[in-house]
Design a protein around this motif. Structure first.
Motif, short mmCIF file in Angstrom:
data_model
loop_
_atom_site.label_atom_id
_atom_site.label_comp_id
_atom_site.label_asym_id
_atom_site.label_seq_id
_atom_site.Cartn_x
_atom_site.Cartn_y
_atom_site.Cartn_z
N ARG A 154 12.12 0.35 -0.25
CA ARG A 154 11.65 1.42 0.19
C ARG A 154 10.35 2.15 -0.97
NH1 ARG A 154 12.18 7.32 0.87
NH2 ARG A 154 10.30 7.38 2.87
N ALA A 155 11.07 2.28 -2.22
CA ALA A 155 11.02 3.23 -3.27
C ALA A 155 9.28 2.45 -3.95
CB ALA A 155 11.84 3.36 -4.49
N ARG A 156 9.82 1.44 -3.99
CA ARG A 156 7.98 0.63 -4.44
C ARG A 156 7.09 0.56 -3.47
NH1 ARG A 156 8.54 -5.83 -5.19
NH2 ARG A 156 10.16 -6.25 -2.96
N ARG A 157 7.01 0.94 -2.58
CA ARG A 157 6.02 0.85 -1.01
C ARG A 157 5.62 -0.02 -0.73
NH1 ARG A 157 1.86 3.51 -1.79
NH2 ARG A 157 2.13 5.20 -0.65
N ARG A 158 5.98 -1.53 -0.89
CA ARG A 158 6.14 -2.42 -0.26
C ARG A 158 6.36 -3.95 0.99
NH1 ARG A 158 4.99 -5.00 -5.81
NH2 ARG A 158 6.47 -6.36 -5.19
N THR A 215 -9.90 -2.52 -9.83
CA THR A 215 -10.13 -0.65 -9.18
C THR A 215 -10.02 -0.95 -7.95
OG1 THR A 215 -12.35 -1.10 -10.23
CG2 THR A 215 -12.21 -0.39 -8.27
N LEU A 216 -10.26 -2.58 -6.44
CA LEU A 216 -9.71 -2.86 -5.97
C LEU A 216 -7.96 -2.59 -5.97
CD1 LEU A 216 -9.98 -4.24 -3.23
CD2 LEU A 216 -9.81 -5.80 -3.77
N ARG A 217 -7.23 -2.75 -6.98
CA ARG A 217 -5.82 -3.14 -6.60
C ARG A 217 -5.32 -1.61 -7.16
NH1 ARG A 217 -5.02 -7.07 -9.89
NH2 ARG A 217 -5.64 -6.23 -11.91
N GLU A 218 -5.82 -0.57 -7.73
CA GLU A 218 -5.59 0.91 -7.38
C GLU A 218 -6.06 1.87 -6.49
OE1 GLU A 218 -3.78 3.85 -9.13
OE2 GLU A 218 -3.77 2.15 -9.87
N ALA A 219 -7.31 0.81 -5.88
CA ALA A 219 -7.80 1.35 -4.79
C ALA A 219 -7.35 1.21 -3.42
CB ALA A 219 -9.54 1.10 -4.36
N ALA A 220 -6.66 0.12 -3.60
CA ALA A 220 -5.54 0.26 -2.43
C ALA A 220 -4.30 1.11 -2.64
CB ALA A 220 -5.31 -1.70 -2.24
N HIS A 221 -3.96 1.32 -3.30
CA HIS A 221 -2.79 1.80 -3.82
C HIS A 221 -2.86 3.30 -3.22
CE1 HIS A 221 0.78 3.74 -5.67
NE2 HIS A 221 -0.17 4.36 -6.47
N GLY A 223 0.63 -3.56 -0.43
CA GLY A 223 1.14 -5.22 -0.96
C GLY A 223 0.85 -5.59 -2.02
N ILE A 224 0.67 -6.63 -2.13
CA ILE A 224 0.23 -7.76 -3.32
C ILE A 224 0.03 -9.22 -3.01
CG2 ILE A 224 1.76 -6.09 -5.25
CD1 ILE A 224 2.99 -8.75 -5.49
N GLY A 225 -1.02 -9.58 -3.75
CA GLY A 225 -1.22 -10.94 -3.59
C GLY A 225 -2.20 -11.11 -1.97
N ARG A 226 -1.82 -12.03 -1.06
CA ARG A 226 -2.41 -12.27 0.27
C ARG A 226 -2.03 -11.06 1.44
NH1 ARG A 226 -0.09 -17.88 2.43
NH2 ARG A 226 -0.41 -17.84 0.31
N TRP A 227 -1.40 -9.93 0.42
CA TRP A 227 -0.58 -8.77 1.15
C TRP A 227 -1.39 -7.67 0.89
CZ3 TRP A 227 2.15 -9.95 5.65
CH2 TRP A 227 2.75 -10.97 5.69
N LEU A 228 -2.14 -7.64 -0.20
CA LEU A 228 -2.96 -6.46 -0.14
C LEU A 228 -3.76 -6.59 0.58
CD1 LEU A 228 -4.17 -5.33 -3.13
CD2 LEU A 228 -6.08 -5.36 -1.65
N PRO A 229 -5.09 -7.29 0.88
CA PRO A 229 -5.88 -6.42 1.99
C PRO A 229 -5.44 -6.68 3.51
CG PRO A 229 -5.76 -9.03 1.16
CD PRO A 229 -5.25 -8.78 0.23
N ARG A 230 -4.12 -7.72 3.60
CA ARG A 230 -3.51 -7.21 5.18
C ARG A 230 -3.21 -5.52 5.08
NH1 ARG A 230 -0.41 -12.84 5.80
NH2 ARG A 230 -1.81 -14.36 5.50
#
Length: 241
Positions: free
Chosen positions: A84-88, A163-169, A180-187
């Motif tokens: 939970r702490a790492r938010r993924r 940019t996308l990774r930080e915006a998603a965060h 998420g990361i990888g395929r889970w970031l867009p999901r």
């Protein structure tokens, strides 16, 4: 879409052969969601007796790679807290959405209930310092992306990814949603905010396909406005933050 029964049977054979002392097991990831391809790996969570050791293993079984999330019953609550702490919430979702392979003593059912309770509480909120750092980083990435020359495609693509990774965060954090990361970031991004998430993903795709950063920069600008605006001069990061 459902998985062929062979995937569940294959995962169960893996657990039985390699971890015969297992107290329970769950199949997660793409295989559990009916999205597996012929080359997909197996994501399997296995509960072990407390005499064993919690760990993560990547193995190959019957020609297919498998990622094994192995935890003792005593360690699992602590790992859920770390997840939970790492938010993924990687393993939290594995238990929440996975397919039970074996559960002779009810340990998997109890773990699933614990995981769902943690997921329902949401990820921890960002601290004020984390919000400021995120806004500053996203502003820097956006500015650099806009300034990059079209001929510098390597740099442009690298900046678009950052940019996308930080915006998603930041966008998932704004909605108190999991990231998420990888395929889970867009999901995760589309689940948290379908409109703004799609604008970011579409903008990233335009950079990749046409070398035009304007749509991604516009989407980032709208996100930054939502979070208090771009942050440049005046930002301070203290040692240890």
């Amino acid at each position: 879409m459902t998985n062929p029964p062979s995937l569940e049977a294959e995962a169960l054979r893996l657990v039985a052969s390699r971890y015969p002392h297992a107290l329970g097991a769950t199949l997660g990831g793409s295989a559990a969601q009916g999205r597996a391809t012929p080359s997909s790996d197996l994501d399997v969570a296995v509960l072990l007796p407390d005499s064993d050791t919690s760990r993560r293993e990547v193995i190959r079984h019957e020609g297919r790679p498998a990622e094994m999330f192995l935890h003792t019953v005593a360690d699992l609550p602590e790992f859920f807290a770390w997840d939970r702490a790492r938010r993924r919430g990687t393993v939290l979702f594995l238990y929440d959405q996975g397919v039970t392979l074996m559960d002779p003593h009810g340990h998997v059912s109890r773990a699933r209930a614990q995981a769902r309770a943690v997921l329902a509480s949401g990820p921890p909120p960002l601290t004020p310092a984390e919000w400021e750092r995120g806004r500053y980083l996203l502003t820097c990435f956006m500015d650099d992306l806009i300034d990059t020359q079209p001929a510098d495609r390597y740099e442009q693509l690298s900046l678009a990814d950052s940019t996308l990774r930080e915006a998603a965060h930041l966008l998932t954090a704004h909605h108190s949603a999991w990231t998420g990361i990888g395929r889970w970031l867009p999901r995760r991004l589309l689940s948290a905010d379908p409109e703004r998430g799609k604008a970011l993903l579409d903008g990233h795709q335009v950079v990749a396909e046409r070398g035009d950063p304007a749509p991604l920069a516009a989407a980032v600008g709208q996100l930054l406005d939502l979070l208090g605006g771009p942050l440049r001069e005046g930002y301070t990061q203290y040692w240890g933050e």
